[in-house]
Every structure is written in structure tokens, then in C-alpha cells.
Design a protein around this motif. Structure first.
Motif, PDB file in Angstrom:
ATOM      1  N   ASP A 231       0.866  -1.187   0.000  1.00  0.00           N
ATOM      2  CA  ASP A 231       0.000   0.000   0.000  1.00  0.00           C
ATOM      3  C   ASP A 231       0.893   1.223   0.000  1.00  0.00           C
ATOM      4  O   ASP A 231       1.952   1.230   0.641  1.00  0.00           O
ATOM      5  N   ALA A 232       0.492   2.241  -0.713  1.00  0.00           N
ATOM      6  CA  ALA A 232       1.243   3.490  -0.682  1.00  0.00           C
ATOM      7  C   ALA A 232       1.057   4.149   0.684  1.00  0.00           C
ATOM      8  O   ALA A 232      -0.011   4.043   1.293  1.00  0.00           O
ATOM      9  N   PRO A 233       2.096   4.805   1.190  1.00  0.00           N
ATOM     10  CA  PRO A 233       1.964   5.492   2.477  1.00  0.00           C
ATOM     11  C   PRO A 233       0.801   6.478   2.464  1.00  0.00           C
ATOM     12  O   PRO A 233       0.529   7.126   1.454  1.00  0.00           O
ATOM     13  N   LYS A 234       0.121   6.585   3.583  1.00  0.00           N
ATOM     14  CA  LYS A 234      -1.048   7.465   3.662  1.00  0.00           C
ATOM     15  C   LYS A 234      -0.674   8.930   3.518  1.00  0.00           C
ATOM     16  O   LYS A 234      -1.521   9.770   3.222  1.00  0.00           O
ATOM     17  N   THR A 235       0.619   9.225   3.732  1.00  0.00           N
ATOM     18  CA  THR A 235       1.051  10.621   3.607  1.00  0.00           C
ATOM     19  C   THR A 235       1.234  11.047   2.160  1.00  0.00           C
ATOM     20  O   THR A 235       1.433  12.223   1.877  1.00  0.00           O
ATOM     21  N   ILE A 236       1.202  10.066   1.223  1.00  0.00           N
ATOM     22  CA  ILE A 236       1.372  10.386  -0.197  1.00  0.00           C
ATOM     23  C   ILE A 236       0.011  10.705  -0.791  1.00  0.00           C
ATOM     24  O   ILE A 236      -0.911   9.880  -0.717  1.00  0.00           O
TER      25      ILE A 236
ATOM     26  N   ILE B 270       5.293   8.301  -6.113  1.00  0.00           N
ATOM     27  CA  ILE B 270       6.368   9.207  -6.511  1.00  0.00           C
ATOM     28  C   ILE B 270       6.770  10.063  -5.323  1.00  0.00           C
ATOM     29  O   ILE B 270       5.925  10.575  -4.591  1.00  0.00           O
ATOM     30  N   LYS B 271       8.081  10.201  -5.128  1.00  0.00           N
ATOM     31  CA  LYS B 271       8.595  11.116  -4.124  1.00  0.00           C
ATOM     32  C   LYS B 271       9.619  12.029  -4.793  1.00  0.00           C
ATOM     33  O   LYS B 271      10.372  11.594  -5.672  1.00  0.00           O
ATOM     34  N   GLU B 272       9.643  13.260  -4.370  1.00  0.00           N
ATOM     35  CA  GLU B 272      10.646  14.181  -4.903  1.00  0.00           C
ATOM     36  C   GLU B 272      11.987  13.907  -4.239  1.00  0.00           C
ATOM     37  O   GLU B 272      12.072  13.534  -3.063  1.00  0.00           O
ATOM     38  N   GLY B 273      13.080  14.048  -5.008  1.00  0.00           N
ATOM     39  CA  GLY B 273      14.416  13.834  -4.484  1.00  0.00           C
ATOM     40  C   GLY B 273      14.909  12.412  -4.720  1.00  0.00           C
ATOM     41  O   GLY B 273      14.304  11.629  -5.453  1.00  0.00           O
ATOM     42  N   VAL B 274      16.039  12.093  -4.099  1.00  0.00           N
ATOM     43  CA  VAL B 274      16.662  10.774  -4.233  1.00  0.00           C
ATOM     44  C   VAL B 274      16.302   9.948  -3.010  1.00  0.00           C
ATOM     45  O   VAL B 274      16.668  10.294  -1.875  1.00  0.00           O
ATOM     46  N   ASN B 275      15.569   8.864  -3.224  1.00  0.00           N
ATOM     47  CA  ASN B 275      15.089   8.037  -2.123  1.00  0.00           C
ATOM     48  C   ASN B 275      15.293   6.563  -2.425  1.00  0.00           C
ATOM     49  O   ASN B 275      15.399   6.153  -3.585  1.00  0.00           O
ATOM     50  N   GLY B 276      15.324   5.753  -1.396  1.00  0.00           N
ATOM     51  CA  GLY B 276      15.362   4.306  -1.545  1.00  0.00           C
ATOM     52  C   GLY B 276      13.958   3.733  -1.560  1.00  0.00           C
ATOM     53  O   GLY B 276      12.973   4.464  -1.363  1.00  0.00           O
ATOM     54  N   PRO B 277      13.812   2.402  -1.736  1.00  0.00           N
ATOM     55  CA  PRO B 277      12.483   1.789  -1.818  1.00  0.00           C
ATOM     56  C   PRO B 277      11.782   1.644  -0.478  1.00  0.00           C
ATOM     57  O   PRO B 277      10.580   1.396  -0.433  1.00  0.00           O
ATOM     58  N   GLY B 278      12.521   1.801   0.619  1.00  0.00           N
ATOM     59  CA  GLY B 278      11.883   1.619   1.921  1.00  0.00           C
ATOM     60  C   GLY B 278      11.374   0.207   2.079  1.00  0.00           C
ATOM     61  O   GLY B 278      12.104  -0.765   1.857  1.00  0.00           O
ATOM     62  N   GLU B 279      10.100   0.045   2.429  1.00  0.00           N
ATOM     63  CA  GLU B 279       9.514  -1.275   2.590  1.00  0.00           C
ATOM     64  C   GLU B 279       8.966  -1.836   1.291  1.00  0.00           C
ATOM     65  O   GLU B 279       8.405  -2.929   1.272  1.00  0.00           O
ATOM     66  N   CYS B 280       9.144  -1.118   0.198  1.00  0.00           N
ATOM     67  CA  CYS B 280       8.638  -1.568  -1.105  1.00  0.00           C
ATOM     68  C   CYS B 280       9.709  -2.359  -1.851  1.00  0.00           C
ATOM     69  O   CYS B 280      10.791  -2.620  -1.322  1.00  0.00           O
ATOM     70  N   ASN B 281       9.413  -2.729  -3.113  1.00  0.00           N
ATOM     71  CA  ASN B 281      10.276  -3.646  -3.849  1.00  0.00           C
ATOM     72  C   ASN B 281      11.426  -2.964  -4.557  1.00  0.00           C
ATOM     73  O   ASN B 281      12.570  -3.391  -4.488  1.00  0.00           O
TER      74      ASN B 281
END
Length: 274
Positions: free
Chosen positions: A140-145, A165-176
Motif C-alpha cells: 500500500d502506498a503510504p497514507k502521507t502520499i 512518486i517522491k521528490e528527491g533521491v530516495n530508496g524503496p523503503g519497505e517496497c520492492n
């Protein structure tokens, strides 16, 4: 088999192989002639060094800057760190490439998921580039998105997995997976952050972004003035000057030797008719 027949066949095969290989070796040595040809695809601007491809051999350009031409579609493409890009424009004067990722021209669900990276010694994004991260394979996408920034893609043959989609350089976190993509920072990205969405990003990915090649062209100007053409030494990847006499080096081509002029009073003897 008769020894004389065997000997004849052996000589024939040897000569045949020799003649087959000679044109290839000559074409490899004739770098000046080959590198004088520009890369041309469709109605695009002809370009030379530091690019190669489509008739320009590898000795004519930087290894990372190979261009490919789809002659049926008049499309120029190139691979940069295992990512395919559509070349939208080349500006030799400002040393810039306008490119767009091929895999995102059809949508946000590519078959592979490499991020856009560049060798800082060869290419650099120009000012006005913003990075966004596409994050795939979430339960599930984070509720803050916000909802307009979420989408669904098939990841590992599983349909309906959420992405966002997130702005900036980010990792996958708990996603794939996560993929970092640059886009040009012109409208609509200069609008307030809360106004952009998935469709906005799709449009910006098709529009592409601009990078600048960082290749020292000083030798090339002197080389061209001397009648040569710029290229590289394949073994070292160093810029060199290919000259009309087929020599190459780190200096401009030497001027042709002057024709000797006989000193005054010395003339060729008259011909004697018999």
C-alpha cells in the motif's frame, strides 16, 4: 588425396583468407578518412567528435558516447550506464544533449528498473534538473502520499501492486524497487509542489532533460585547423589527432613538406633529340 591437389587447395584457402582480411585491416588503419564522416540520422544536426557510431568507428569518439540510428523511424538513441535514451537534440556549440528515457516514453511501468546515473567525468546534468524517485512494489502506498501521486504496476508478475512518486533521491523503503529519474526544472515543475501528479511526471519524462558532455576539445580545434580530425586512442581513451597521412598523435598534424625549389641559375638540361 593427391599431395599436389592438397597443396593447391591449401594455398587457395590461404590466399582467400588473406584477401578477405586485407580490406578490414585497411579500414581500421584509415582512421582519418573514417572519422571525417559525421554522424547523421534523419534530419538531425550532423555531429562528429566526441560521438561515434553509424559508420563512425570507435576510434572516432568517447566509448560512452556511441550514437545509434533507427533509419526507419529517424530516431537517434544511446545507452548510458545500461539505460537507453532517446536523443532529442544535440548542440555542439554548448556541448549539450537533450535526452529522454526510452523506457518511460510509454508509461511508468518499464520491464527493467535501473536508475539514471552518469559518469561525472563524461556527462553532467545542467542546472535546472530535479530528481524524482519512482517507488514500486508496495503493498500500500503510504497514507502521507497524495492520491494523484500513486499508480499501479506489475512487479514480479504480481498485478495491482502500488507505486508512488517522491521528490528527491530516495530508496524503496519497505517496497520492492526504486528508480531515480531526472527531469528538467521548467514548467510545470516551478508550480507549487502540491499541484503536480503522476500525469505531470509522465509528461516531463517524455519531454526529457539536458546533460552536458565534459570533454576537453582544445586539441580538436588545433587538430581541425591543421587539417586533421579528432578521435581517440582505443587503448588509452585519450584524445588524439588523426591526420591525412594516417598518423595519429597528441599534437596537430604536421604541415606538408614544401616542394624543393632549385637555386637560381640551375635549370634542368634541355632534352636532346636524336
Amino acid at each position: 588425396m593427391n599431395s599436389s591437389v592438397f597443396s593447391f587447395l591449401s594455398d587457395f584457402v590461404f590466399l582467400l583468407l588473406l584477401f578477405i582480411q586485407i580490406p578490414s585491416s585497411l579500414s581500421n588503419d584509415d582512421r582519418y578518412t573514417a572519422c571525417r564522416k559525421d554522424f547523421v540520422c534523419g534530419g538531425g544536426i550532423p555531429v562528429g567528435f566526441p560521438f561515434w557510431g553509424n559508420g563512425r568507428p570507435s576510434a572516432c569518439g568517447i566509448p560512452e558516447l556511441e550514437l545509434k540510428c533507427d533509419h526507419e523511424k529517424n530516431i537517434t538513441t544511446m545507452n548510458i550506464n545500461k539505460v537507453a535514451y532517446r536523443v532529442l537534440e544535440i548542440n555542439p556549440e554548448f556541448k549539450t544533449l537533450w535526452i529522454a528515457r526510452e523506457d518511460y516514453l510509454a508509461g511508468l511501468c518499464p520491464p527493467q528498473f535501473p536508475s539514471s546515473t552518469f559518469n561525472p567525468k563524461i556527462l553532467e546534468p545542467v542546472e535546472g534538473i530535479r530528481n524524482f524517485t519512482l517507488i514500486y512494489g508496495c503493498e500500500d502506498a503510504p497514507k502521507t502520499i497524495p492520491g494523484p501521486r500513486t499508480f499501479n504496476c506489475k512487479i514480479k508478475d504480481v498485478d495491482g501492486q502500488s507505486g508512488y512518486i517522491k521528490e528527491g533521491v530516495n530508496g524503496p523503503g519497505e517496497c520492492n524497487r526504486s528508480v531515480i529519474v531526472p527531469v528538467s526544472d521548467f514548467p510545470p515543475w516551478n508550480t507549487p509542489v502540491f499541484e503536480w501528479n503522476v500525469e505531470t511526471l509522465k509528461g516531463q519524462l517524455k519531454t526529457g532533460f539536458v546533460v552536458r558532455w565534459k570533454v576537453n576539445m582544445d586539441l580538436c580545434g588545433e587538430c581541425s585547423t591543421s587539417g586533421g580530425v579528432c578521435g581517440i586512442v582505443n587503448d588509452t581513451n585519450q584524445t588524439t589527432c588523426h591526420c591525412p597521412d594516417q598518423s595519429s598523435g597528441s599534437k596537430p598534424c604536421a604541415p606538408p613538406a614544401p616542394t624543393p625549389i632549385p637555386p637560381p641559375g640551375m635549370h634542368s638540361p634541355p632534352e636532346i633529340s636524336l
